[in-house]
Structure formats: structure tokens, C-alpha cells
Write a protein that holds these residues in place. Structure first.
Motif, PDB file in Angstrom:
ATOM      1  N   ALA A  81       0.865  -1.185   0.000  1.00  0.00           N
ATOM      2  CA  ALA A  81       0.000   0.000   0.000  1.00  0.00           C
ATOM      3  C   ALA A  81       0.894   1.225   0.000  1.00  0.00           C
ATOM      4  CB  ALA A  81      -0.925  -0.010   1.210  1.00  0.00           C
ATOM      5  N   TYR A  82       0.291   2.386  -0.277  1.00  0.00           N
ATOM      6  CA  TYR A  82       1.092   3.614  -0.294  1.00  0.00           C
ATOM      7  C   TYR A  82       0.201   4.833  -0.076  1.00  0.00           C
ATOM      8  CZ  TYR A  82      -0.741   4.367  -4.995  1.00  0.00           C
ATOM      9  OH  TYR A  82      -1.589   4.572  -6.056  1.00  0.00           O
ATOM     10  N   HIS A  83       0.829   5.916   0.321  1.00  0.00           N
ATOM     11  CA  HIS A  83       0.175   7.232   0.415  1.00  0.00           C
ATOM     12  C   HIS A  83       1.159   8.263  -0.116  1.00  0.00           C
ATOM     13  CE1 HIS A  83      -1.461  10.728   3.119  1.00  0.00           C
ATOM     14  NE2 HIS A  83      -1.684  10.931   1.839  1.00  0.00           N
ATOM     15  N   TRP A  84       0.775   8.871  -1.232  1.00  0.00           N
ATOM     16  CA  TRP A  84       1.598   9.876  -1.899  1.00  0.00           C
ATOM     17  C   TRP A  84       0.989  11.234  -1.594  1.00  0.00           C
ATOM     18  CZ3 TRP A  84       2.845   9.190  -7.843  1.00  0.00           C
ATOM     19  CH2 TRP A  84       3.806  10.130  -8.227  1.00  0.00           C
ATOM     20  N   THR A  85       1.745  12.094  -0.909  1.00  0.00           N
ATOM     21  CA  THR A  85       1.262  13.437  -0.602  1.00  0.00           C
ATOM     22  C   THR A  85       1.851  14.442  -1.588  1.00  0.00           C
ATOM     23  OG1 THR A  85       3.045  14.105   0.917  1.00  0.00           O
ATOM     24  CG2 THR A  85       1.233  12.816   1.851  1.00  0.00           C
ATOM     25  N   LYS A  86       1.242  15.608  -1.621  1.00  0.00           N
ATOM     26  CA  LYS A  86       1.670  16.669  -2.528  1.00  0.00           C
ATOM     27  C   LYS A  86       1.523  18.008  -1.817  1.00  0.00           C
ATOM     28  CE  LYS A  86       0.515  18.599  -7.110  1.00  0.00           C
ATOM     29  NZ  LYS A  86      -0.341  18.441  -8.314  1.00  0.00           N
ATOM     30  N   THR A  87       2.395  18.952  -2.153  1.00  0.00           N
ATOM     31  CA  THR A  87       2.287  20.305  -1.625  1.00  0.00           C
ATOM     32  C   THR A  87       2.002  21.266  -2.769  1.00  0.00           C
ATOM     33  OG1 THR A  87       3.801  19.850   0.213  1.00  0.00           O
ATOM     34  CG2 THR A  87       3.468  22.149  -0.387  1.00  0.00           C
TER      35      THR A  87
END
Length: 325
Positions: free
Chosen positions: A233-239
Motif C-alpha cells: 500500500a502507499y500514500h503519496w502526498t503533494k504540496t
């Protein structure tokens, strides 16, 4: 009103005017008409046969643009933008007719991001009907005073992410490693979004293009790596440096995408990874985080509401009323 130019490949001399027009529309509307995926296709081109570009010019100036992505077995997915200085001249209607007439065998659908009144008016006037909703949710990452619209806002306490003992024995949450994790991530993403034609079809080129974007930060890209080296699984964040409509003077965060391999669903990985990303964004000092979730994904909406997210806005996808989408 000009007839749109329709092409598989957007000429380099058209790319910059299209990007400038899209930015002018974003500034005028307070919401981006073109998604990041579309902007990358404009900048870098698209794989052969995967996309169509529709361009309206007037007096030598680009005044309207539509992009359509084609995925086998699904309706084409499109976006439309018109220069704010050239609206109410029929360009939006011309672009909608162009993408409808040029559609693949499964028809076409077009997004109205932010559900702006003008976009909705053009679509409905031309007989297009709502077909899908994408909710935008937001969460304050620190307490915000009454000077903030809708305020004051109180940031919820975010618990530390914890894995069940039987899961912790098999996976480790860590940041994505550039140059190492690309193939494992592509495999995990394809499995997690096998029923989502846009996200699940991302290629290595798509990933590499995002890795060189200014916003990309592997420290905010969390993966649950298994003992065998795969990604569960993964969680890709962005700013968003521009505040994404939530802040006028500060960058804000986004839950860019959370994916869980079906074999690992129900293990709590999605929640743990979501928390890891939220804490990362909070500790970076950002005031807000937002995300997008399909209107019919009730389980995801409940998860995000349990973490303190609330509804903010909705994007609407329109289909031709004649059933061609």
C-alpha cells in the motif's frame, strides 16, 4: 467562432499559449480547469493513440482548449478551458461539440472542476448531463482564526499511525526511494486501481514525469514495503505552492493518492498510511490539507470524515445527453 483544430500531438508552439491560457482561467475562476495529468500531457506529449488535443484560435491567439484521454473499454475523459477574455462567444460549446463528435466508440465525458456556474451553464445548455461526482474534502492542520473563511477552525488531534502486530511483522512503512521503488509502485498502483481506468493506467513515464515536478518530495511519499520487496500500500502526498484555493499566502497539502493492494485490504494499512502522510504535512507547517474522493466511494468518505475531513467542493463529470457517454 473558429472551428477547433483536432490533433494527436500538440505542436510545441501551441503548448505554451495553452498553458498560459489555462493559468489565466485558474486565476479568474479560483479553480484549475485542467488537471495535473492534462498539464503533463501538454508539456511532455502523450503516448501514441492515447489522447486528443482540441485547440480554438482567434486572431492568431489560443482562446480555447480541450484535452481528451482515451482508455480502451471506457468513455473518453476530457477537460475544457476557455480564455476568460473570450468567453460567451461560443468557444466552450464548439469544444464540447468537437470532443463529442471526435469521441471513441464508448463515448466521452467531460469534467467541470469546481462546478463553476459558467462551466455548468455551458454544459447543460448543450444538453450534457451529470454522470459522476468527485468530492473535494479539507482538513485544517493547525488552529485557524475567524479571519479564515468559515473559521475559526480547530485542527483535530492526529494519532500516530499504528500497525496491527500481525501486519507489522510483514510490512514496514517508509519513504519512497527514487531509482529503487518505481517498478514495485507501478505494480501496486495497477492492482489497487484495477477498476479505475485513469489512475490504474499510469506508466513508468507518467511516474518519472511527476518525479521531476517542483512539488515532488519522496519524503512525503510513504509506502508499506513487504519483506519480499513488493509494495502492499502507499500514500503519496503533494504540496501546492499556490494554496490550491485554500490559502492566499501559504502552500497547502494534498492527499494526492492512497492505494492498497486488494490482497492487503482490511488490514488497516490505508488508515495508517493516511495518518503518516497527514502528520508529515502537519509537521511541515502547512495550514490545510485537501483530497479528492469519488462521490460513490462511501467507505473512503467515512474514513476521511473519521479523521476530521469535511466536504469542501465537488467536481462534476458531464456526459452527452444523447447517451454517447
Amino acid at each position: 467562432m473558429s472551428t477547433p483544430l483536432v490533433t494527436d500531438n500538440l505542436a510545441p508552439e501551441l503548448a505554451e499559449p495553452v498553458l498560459a491560457m489555462a493559468e489565466a482561467a485558474r486565476a479568474a475562476d479560483g479553480v484549475a480547469a485542467l488537471s495535473e495529468h492534462t498539464l503533463l500531457r501538454i508539456r511532455h506529449g502523450a503516448p501514441s493513440g492515447s489522447s486528443r488535443f482540441h485547440v480554438v484560435s482567434e486572431g492568431g491567439r489560443v482562446v480555447g482548449f480541450a484535452f481528451v484521454e482515451r482508455i480502451a473499454g471506457e468513455p473518453d475523459s476530457g477537460e475544457v478551458v476557455v480564455d476568460p477574455a473570450h468567453r460567451r462567444s461560443g468557444h466552450g460549446s464548439a469544444l464540447l461539440r468537437s470532443v463529442r463528435d471526435d469521441a471513441g466508440p464508448d463515448g466521452v465525458r467531460v469534467w467541470a472542476h469546481g462546478r463553476t456556474p459558467e462551466a455548468v451553464s455551458v454544459a447543460t445548455a448543450d444538453g450534457w448531463v451529470p454522470a459522476r461526482e468527485l468530492h473535494k474534502m479539507r482538513l485544517p492542520l493547525r488552529d485557524l482564526g475567524p479571519e479564515v473563511p468559515g473559521g475559526p477552525w480547530t485542527a483535530p488531534e492526529l494519532p500516530e499511525p499504528a500497525l496491527r502486530p500481525e501486519v507489522a511483522e510483514k510490512v514496514r512503512i517508509r519513504p519512497f526511494v527514487v531509482g529503487q521503488d518505481e517498478q514495485a509502485w507501478l505494480e501496486a498502483n495497477a492492482r489497487a486501481f484495477a477498476d479505475h481506468p485513469e489512475q490504474g493506467a499510469l506508466t513508468l513515464d507518467d511516474l518519472l514525469q511527476r518525479e521531476v515536478e517542483d512539488w515532488f518530495d519522496p519524503r512525503g511519499f510513504f509506502v508499506a514495503a513487504t519483506n519480499s520487496g513488493s509494495i502492499a500500500a502507499y500514500h503519496w502526498t503533494k504540496t501546492h505552492a499556490d494554496g490550491a484555493g485554500l490559502s492566499d499566502d501559504e502552500p497547502v497539502g494534498e492527499v494526492y493518492v492512497v492505494g492498497v493492494n486488494p490482497a492487503w485490504q482490511g488490514t488497516g494499512l490505508g488508515r495508517a498510511l493516511t495518518l503518516a502522510g497527514l502528520i508529515h504535512l502537519r509537521d511541515a507547517g502547512l495550514p490545510w490539507v485537501h483530497l479528492y474522493v469519488d462521490g460513490d466511494n462511501e467507505a473512503a468518505v467515512r474514513l476521511y470524515e473519521s479523521l476530521g475531513f469535511s466536504m469542501w467542493d465537488t467536481d462534476v463529470m458531464f456526459a452527452p445527453g444523447d447517451g454517447r457517454g
